[in-house]
Write a protein that holds these residues in place. Structure first.
Motif, PDB file in Angstrom:
ATOM      1  N   ALA A 272     -62.754  57.684 -18.333  1.00  0.00           N
ATOM      2  CA  ALA A 272     -63.919  57.388 -19.174  1.00  0.00           C
ATOM      3  C   ALA A 272     -63.772  58.039 -20.545  1.00  0.00           C
ATOM      4  O   ALA A 272     -64.100  57.429 -21.568  1.00  0.00           O
ATOM      5  N   THR A 273     -63.273  59.260 -20.575  1.00  0.00           N
ATOM      6  CA  THR A 273     -63.054  59.956 -21.848  1.00  0.00           C
ATOM      7  C   THR A 273     -62.059  59.183 -22.706  1.00  0.00           C
ATOM      8  O   THR A 273     -62.312  58.920 -23.891  1.00  0.00           O
ATOM      9  N   ALA A 274     -60.933  58.810 -22.105  1.00  0.00           N
ATOM     10  CA  ALA A 274     -59.915  58.063 -22.856  1.00  0.00           C
ATOM     11  C   ALA A 274     -60.470  56.727 -23.341  1.00  0.00           C
ATOM     12  O   ALA A 274     -60.250  56.339 -24.497  1.00  0.00           O
ATOM     13  N   ALA A 275     -61.203  56.026 -22.487  1.00  0.00           N
ATOM     14  CA  ALA A 275     -61.745  54.714 -22.859  1.00  0.00           C
ATOM     15  C   ALA A 275     -62.769  54.835 -23.981  1.00  0.00           C
ATOM     16  O   ALA A 275     -62.759  54.036 -24.935  1.00  0.00           O
TER      17      ALA A 275
ATOM     18  N   ALA B 195     -53.124  56.839 -28.024  1.00  0.00           N
ATOM     19  CA  ALA B 195     -52.004  55.943 -27.751  1.00  0.00           C
ATOM     20  C   ALA B 195     -52.494  54.549 -27.369  1.00  0.00           C
ATOM     21  O   ALA B 195     -51.968  53.542 -27.848  1.00  0.00           O
ATOM     22  N   VAL B 196     -53.514  54.496 -26.523  1.00  0.00           N
ATOM     23  CA  VAL B 196     -54.062  53.197 -26.101  1.00  0.00           C
ATOM     24  C   VAL B 196     -54.670  52.465 -27.292  1.00  0.00           C
ATOM     25  O   VAL B 196     -54.438  51.266 -27.489  1.00  0.00           O
TER      26      VAL B 196
ATOM     27  N   ALA C  19     -60.920  55.770 -27.264  1.00  0.00           N
ATOM     28  CA  ALA C  19     -60.151  54.616 -27.750  1.00  0.00           C
ATOM     29  C   ALA C  19     -61.078  53.566 -28.342  1.00  0.00           C
ATOM     30  O   ALA C  19     -60.805  53.011 -29.413  1.00  0.00           O
ATOM     31  N   ALA C  20     -62.188  53.307 -27.666  1.00  0.00           N
ATOM     32  CA  ALA C  20     -63.150  52.316 -28.164  1.00  0.00           C
ATOM     33  C   ALA C  20     -63.727  52.739 -29.513  1.00  0.00           C
ATOM     34  O   ALA C  20     -63.898  51.901 -30.410  1.00  0.00           O
ATOM     35  N   THR C  21     -64.002  54.021 -29.669  1.00  0.00           N
ATOM     36  CA  THR C  21     -64.526  54.520 -30.947  1.00  0.00           C
ATOM     37  C   THR C  21     -63.553  54.238 -32.074  1.00  0.00           C
ATOM     38  O   THR C  21     -63.928  53.740 -33.146  1.00  0.00           O
ATOM     39  N   ASP C  22     -62.275  54.535 -31.844  1.00  0.00           N
ATOM     40  CA  ASP C  22     -61.269  54.263 -32.874  1.00  0.00           C
ATOM     41  C   ASP C  22     -61.144  52.772 -33.148  1.00  0.00           C
ATOM     42  O   ASP C  22     -61.053  52.357 -34.308  1.00  0.00           O
ATOM     43  N   LEU C  23     -61.133  51.953 -32.106  1.00  0.00           N
ATOM     44  CA  LEU C  23     -61.003  50.502 -32.305  1.00  0.00           C
ATOM     45  C   LEU C  23     -62.184  49.921 -33.079  1.00  0.00           C
ATOM     46  O   LEU C  23     -62.008  49.027 -33.912  1.00  0.00           O
TER      47      LEU C  23
END
Length: 169
Positions: free
Chosen positions: A20-23, A110-111, A26-30
């Protein structure tokens, strides 16, 4: 179960929290990359003091290394590295949850960069300092995650230290 291992009942929750942390990161950056692609497309720059928002695209990896390689090569290599990192995060949840958090932050970067690159072969950069190459939040995640992981491995943490039983010789 060794003294370092997370109790089996908590491993699943730890892994879910790491994913959840990674997702979320990653979503914030995207989302920010999508905004930068639209909001800064006309060459506009937003001055925020120490940093500016300025649109740039990177077909290579860190510091544009490999920008002359075919896009599919860069995507394939970064996908393999990202998958390997995901496996390390998954496995670390059992024995080293704090370092796994640091690695999940790096995994988020990375994702996000891999997803961004997969769309058109380039990574969208939007943070500019004037004295450093333009970068993005995913790059910050990778850098901070790897540095935190290194610090935790060098200095350790109370949670991750193996408890040695006392021995009578």
């Amino acid at each position: 179960m060794t003294a370092r291992e997370v109790p089996p009942a908590r491993v699943g929750r730890t892994r879910l929290a790491l994913a959840a942390t990674a997702a979320l990161l990653a979503a914030t950056d995207l989302v920010l990359k999508a905004w930068a692609g639209r909001g800064l497309a006309d060459g506009a720059s937003v001055d925020l003091g120490l940093i500016q928002l300025r649109l740039a695209f990177n077909s290579g990896v860190a510091f544009s290394l490999g920008d002359d390689l075919p896009g599919w090569v860069v995507i394939a290599v970064t996908a393999m590295i990202t998958a390997g990192l995901a496996v390390v995060v998954w496995r670390s949840a059992r024995t080293a949850p704090l370092p796994a958090v640091a690695l999940s932050v790096a995994l988020a970067g990375a994702v996000a960069n891999l997803v961004d690159r997969a769309a058109d072969g380039v990574v969208t950069d939007y943070l500019h300092t004037g004295w450093f190459p333009t970068f993005n939040l995913a790059d910050v995640y990778i850098t901070v995650g790897v540095l935190a992981f290194a610090v935790l491995n060098v200095f350790g943490s109370d949670h991750d230290r193996v408890q040695q039983p006392a021995r009578d010789d």
